[in-house]
Motif scaffolding. Structure first.
Motif, PDB file in Angstrom:
ATOM      1  N   LEU A  94      32.802  27.851  41.358  1.00 25.58           N
ATOM      2  CA  LEU A  94      33.857  28.855  41.296  1.00 25.58           C
ATOM      3  C   LEU A  94      34.171  29.336  42.708  1.00 25.58           C
ATOM      4  CD1 LEU A  94      35.533  30.697  39.326  1.00 25.58           C
ATOM      5  CD2 LEU A  94      33.690  32.369  39.614  1.00 25.58           C
ATOM      6  N   ALA A  95      35.436  29.286  43.096  1.00 21.90           N
ATOM      7  CA  ALA A  95      35.848  29.826  44.398  1.00 21.90           C
ATOM      8  C   ALA A  95      36.007  31.340  44.295  1.00 21.90           C
ATOM      9  CB  ALA A  95      37.148  29.182  44.862  1.00 21.90           C
ATOM     10  N   HIS A  96      36.724  31.790  43.250  1.00 21.35           N
ATOM     11  CA  HIS A  96      36.866  33.223  43.010  1.00 21.35           C
ATOM     12  C   HIS A  96      37.442  33.476  41.627  1.00 21.35           C
ATOM     13  CE1 HIS A  96      40.882  32.201  44.679  1.00 21.35           C
ATOM     14  NE2 HIS A  96      41.283  33.062  43.775  1.00 21.35           N
ATOM     15  N   LEU A  97      37.334  34.718  41.208  1.00 23.98           N
ATOM     16  CA  LEU A  97      37.920  35.203  39.967  1.00 23.98           C
ATOM     17  C   LEU A  97      38.967  36.233  40.353  1.00 23.98           C
ATOM     18  CD1 LEU A  97      37.668  35.395  36.789  1.00 23.98           C
ATOM     19  CD2 LEU A  97      36.155  37.341  37.210  1.00 23.98           C
ATOM     20  N   PHE A  98      40.134  36.169  39.737  1.00 22.36           N
ATOM     21  CA  PHE A  98      41.172  37.154  40.000  1.00 22.36           C
ATOM     22  C   PHE A  98      41.409  37.953  38.733  1.00 22.36           C
ATOM     23  CE2 PHE A  98      45.356  38.941  40.555  1.00 22.36           C
ATOM     24  CZ  PHE A  98      45.291  39.408  41.860  1.00 22.36           C
ATOM     25  N   LEU A  99      41.286  39.271  38.828  1.00 19.94           N
ATOM     26  CA  LEU A  99      41.514  40.157  37.687  1.00 19.94           C
ATOM     27  C   LEU A  99      42.830  40.882  37.859  1.00 19.94           C
ATOM     28  CD1 LEU A  99      38.200  40.142  37.886  1.00 19.94           C
ATOM     29  CD2 LEU A  99      38.537  41.896  36.175  1.00 19.94           C
ATOM     30  N   GLU A 100      43.664  40.781  36.837  1.00 21.05           N
ATOM     31  CA  GLU A 100      44.942  41.496  36.818  1.00 21.05           C
ATOM     32  C   GLU A 100      44.877  42.586  35.759  1.00 21.05           C
ATOM     33  OE1 GLU A 100      48.602  39.268  36.772  1.00 21.05           O
ATOM     34  OE2 GLU A 100      47.555  37.465  37.411  1.00 21.05           O
ATOM     35  N   HIS A 101      45.675  43.629  35.953  1.00 23.56           N
ATOM     36  CA  HIS A 101      45.765  44.695  34.967  1.00 23.56           C
ATOM     37  C   HIS A 101      47.031  45.505  35.213  1.00 23.56           C
ATOM     38  CE1 HIS A 101      44.553  47.133  38.327  1.00 23.56           C
ATOM     39  NE2 HIS A 101      44.427  48.219  37.605  1.00 23.56           N
ATOM     40  N   ILE A 151      33.479  52.121  36.648  1.00 23.60           N
ATOM     41  CA  ILE A 151      34.192  51.532  37.784  1.00 23.60           C
ATOM     42  C   ILE A 151      34.388  50.057  37.463  1.00 23.60           C
ATOM     43  CG2 ILE A 151      34.136  50.983  40.252  1.00 23.60           C
ATOM     44  CD1 ILE A 151      32.243  53.423  40.552  1.00 23.60           C
ATOM     45  N   HIS A 152      35.634  49.642  37.358  1.00 25.03           N
ATOM     46  CA  HIS A 152      35.951  48.239  37.072  1.00 25.03           C
ATOM     47  C   HIS A 152      36.850  47.738  38.191  1.00 25.03           C
ATOM     48  CE1 HIS A 152      36.690  44.550  34.996  1.00 25.03           C
ATOM     49  NE2 HIS A 152      36.085  44.980  33.912  1.00 25.03           N
ATOM     50  N   ARG A 153      36.371  46.755  38.905  1.00 25.59           N
ATOM     51  CA  ARG A 153      37.135  46.223  40.032  1.00 25.59           C
ATOM     52  C   ARG A 153      38.238  45.294  39.534  1.00 25.59           C
ATOM     53  NH1 ARG A 153      33.170  43.723  44.168  1.00 25.59           N
ATOM     54  NH2 ARG A 153      35.035  43.780  45.451  1.00 25.59           N
ATOM     55  N   VAL A 154      39.263  45.145  40.349  1.00 31.27           N
ATOM     56  CA  VAL A 154      40.364  44.221  40.076  1.00 31.27           C
ATOM     57  C   VAL A 154      40.668  43.471  41.363  1.00 31.27           C
ATOM     58  CG1 VAL A 154      41.363  45.592  38.210  1.00 31.27           C
ATOM     59  CG2 VAL A 154      42.095  45.999  40.562  1.00 31.27           C
ATOM     60  N   GLY A 155      41.528  42.464  41.239  1.00 29.68           N
ATOM     61  CA  GLY A 155      41.874  41.656  42.400  1.00 29.68           C
ATOM     62  C   GLY A 155      40.958  40.455  42.500  1.00 29.68           C
ATOM     63  N   GLU A 156      40.840  39.915  43.697  1.00 31.83           N
ATOM     64  CA  GLU A 156      40.059  38.694  43.919  1.00 31.83           C
ATOM     65  C   GLU A 156      38.593  39.024  44.197  1.00 31.83           C
ATOM     66  OE1 GLU A 156      41.928  35.452  46.172  1.00 31.83           O
ATOM     67  OE2 GLU A 156      40.085  35.453  47.365  1.00 31.83           O
ATOM     68  N   LEU A 157      37.716  38.410  43.413  1.00 31.09           N
ATOM     69  CA  LEU A 157      36.273  38.617  43.539  1.00 31.09           C
ATOM     70  C   LEU A 157      35.567  37.265  43.588  1.00 31.09           C
ATOM     71  CD1 LEU A 157      35.944  41.358  40.795  1.00 31.09           C
ATOM     72  CD2 LEU A 157      35.977  41.719  43.257  1.00 31.09           C
ATOM     73  N   ALA A 158      34.597  37.150  44.461  1.00 32.90           N
ATOM     74  CA  ALA A 158      33.811  35.917  44.578  1.00 32.90           C
ATOM     75  C   ALA A 158      32.682  35.917  43.550  1.00 32.90           C
ATOM     76  CB  ALA A 158      33.236  35.804  45.993  1.00 32.90           C
ATOM     77  N   ALA A 159      32.132  34.743  43.303  1.00 36.56           N
ATOM     78  CA  ALA A 159      30.985  34.620  42.406  1.00 36.56           C
ATOM     79  C   ALA A 159      29.861  35.529  42.894  1.00 36.56           C
ATOM     80  CB  ALA A 159      30.519  33.172  42.344  1.00 36.56           C
ATOM     81  N   GLU A 211      38.276  45.305  24.593  1.00 36.92           N
ATOM     82  CA  GLU A 211      39.426  46.180  24.376  1.00 36.92           C
ATOM     83  C   GLU A 211      40.214  46.526  25.638  1.00 36.92           C
ATOM     84  OE1 GLU A 211      40.360  47.167  21.193  1.00 36.92           O
ATOM     85  OE2 GLU A 211      38.790  45.741  20.629  1.00 36.92           O
ATOM     86  N   ALA A 212      39.556  46.552  26.781  1.00 33.32           N
ATOM     87  CA  ALA A 212      40.266  46.927  28.010  1.00 33.32           C
ATOM     88  C   ALA A 212      41.180  45.782  28.446  1.00 33.32           C
ATOM     89  CB  ALA A 212      39.274  47.275  29.110  1.00 33.32           C
ATOM     90  N   PRO A 213      42.438  46.089  28.726  1.00 32.28           N
ATOM     91  CA  PRO A 213      43.400  45.041  29.073  1.00 32.28           C
ATOM     92  C   PRO A 213      43.269  44.550  30.520  1.00 32.28           C
ATOM     93  CG  PRO A 213      44.508  47.152  28.969  1.00 32.28           C
ATOM     94  CD  PRO A 213      43.079  47.405  28.597  1.00 32.28           C
ATOM     95  N   PHE A 214      42.431  43.548  30.686  1.00 33.41           N
ATOM     96  CA  PHE A 214      42.289  42.827  31.942  1.00 33.41           C
ATOM     97  C   PHE A 214      42.583  41.362  31.668  1.00 33.41           C
ATOM     98  CE2 PHE A 214      39.331  46.364  32.601  1.00 33.41           C
ATOM     99  CZ  PHE A 214      39.690  46.797  33.868  1.00 33.41           C
ATOM    100  N   TRP A 215      43.188  40.684  32.631  1.00 34.95           N
ATOM    101  CA  TRP A 215      43.426  39.257  32.535  1.00 34.95           C
ATOM    102  C   TRP A 215      42.690  38.613  33.690  1.00 34.95           C
ATOM    103  CZ3 TRP A 215      46.845  43.123  31.703  1.00 34.95           C
ATOM    104  CH2 TRP A 215      47.354  43.215  30.408  1.00 34.95           C
ATOM    105  N   LYS A 216      41.865  37.615  33.366  1.00 32.67           N
ATOM    106  CA  LYS A 216      41.001  37.002  34.370  1.00 32.67           C
ATOM    107  C   LYS A 216      41.383  35.540  34.575  1.00 32.67           C
ATOM    108  CE  LYS A 216      37.253  39.897  32.706  1.00 32.67           C
ATOM    109  NZ  LYS A 216      35.938  39.905  32.063  1.00 32.67           N
ATOM    110  N   LYS A 217      41.577  35.179  35.837  1.00 27.88           N
ATOM    111  CA  LYS A 217      41.883  33.788  36.174  1.00 27.88           C
ATOM    112  C   LYS A 217      40.827  33.270  37.139  1.00 27.88           C
ATOM    113  CE  LYS A 217      45.639  33.021  38.430  1.00 27.88           C
ATOM    114  NZ  LYS A 217      46.978  32.680  38.931  1.00 27.88           N
ATOM    115  N   GLU A 218      40.186  32.161  36.764  1.00 25.06           N
ATOM    116  CA  GLU A 218      39.197  31.522  37.622  1.00 25.06           C
ATOM    117  C   GLU A 218      39.883  30.487  38.506  1.00 25.06           C
ATOM    118  OE1 GLU A 218      35.217  31.393  34.874  1.00 25.06           O
ATOM    119  OE2 GLU A 218      36.822  29.983  34.372  1.00 25.06           O
ATOM    120  N   THR A 219      39.488  30.449  39.774  1.00 23.37           N
ATOM    121  CA  THR A 219      39.933  29.403  40.680  1.00 23.37           C
ATOM    122  C   THR A 219      38.681  28.712  41.195  1.00 23.37           C
ATOM    123  OG1 THR A 219      41.883  30.655  41.324  1.00 23.37           O
ATOM    124  CG2 THR A 219      41.203  28.864  42.790  1.00 23.37           C
TER     125      THR A 219
END
Length: 120
Positions: A12-19, A47-55, A86-94
């Motif tokens: 995994l290069a990173h995970l991107f969380l959108e909300h 505390i829930h982070r969003v944006g680009e996160l590394a493994a 239930e929390a509306p987050f969308w996660k995309k793995e790259t």
């Protein structure tokens, strides 16, 4: 909670969380309020982070305080289970090879949430 590399052949290069901030924050507040109605919480922080996160980066932190530790632990577990479903987050793995894919909901997360519904 951590961003997990799912042990695929390609790292995994990173995970991107959108909300949508207002919608997501309102849902998190609703989940915490529901937990506060079930357990005598003195305080709670999510505390829930969003944006680009590394493994292996931190993605979510749930802190619950109560006069009794069992109530705090149960409330934190409840909140985490509901955040995952239930929390509306969308996660995309790259991945390191450039492949991208949206993360689908896991049946195990739904089952974890449903156990709390059976306890009401």
């Amino acid at each position: 909670g951590l961003v997990r590399d799912r042990d695929t052949a390609t790292p995994l290069a990173h995970l991107f969380l959108e909300h949508y901030p207002e919608v997501t924050e309102n849902e998190i507040a609703r989940i915490v309020q529901t937990a506060s109605q079930r357990w005598p919480l003195a305080a709670c922080t999510v505390i829930h982070r969003v944006g680009e996160l590394a493994a292996d980066e931190q993605i979510v932190l749930v802190l619950a305080a109560s006069a009794h530790r069992k109530a705090a632990f149960a409330a934190a577990e409840f909140i985490m289970d509901y955040l995952k479903t239930e929390a509306p987050f969308w996660k995309k793995e790259t991945f390191s090879d450039g492949l991208e894919r949206w993360v689908e909901a896991k049946q195990s997360d739904t089952l974890a949430k449903e156990k709390w519904e059976e306890q009401t």
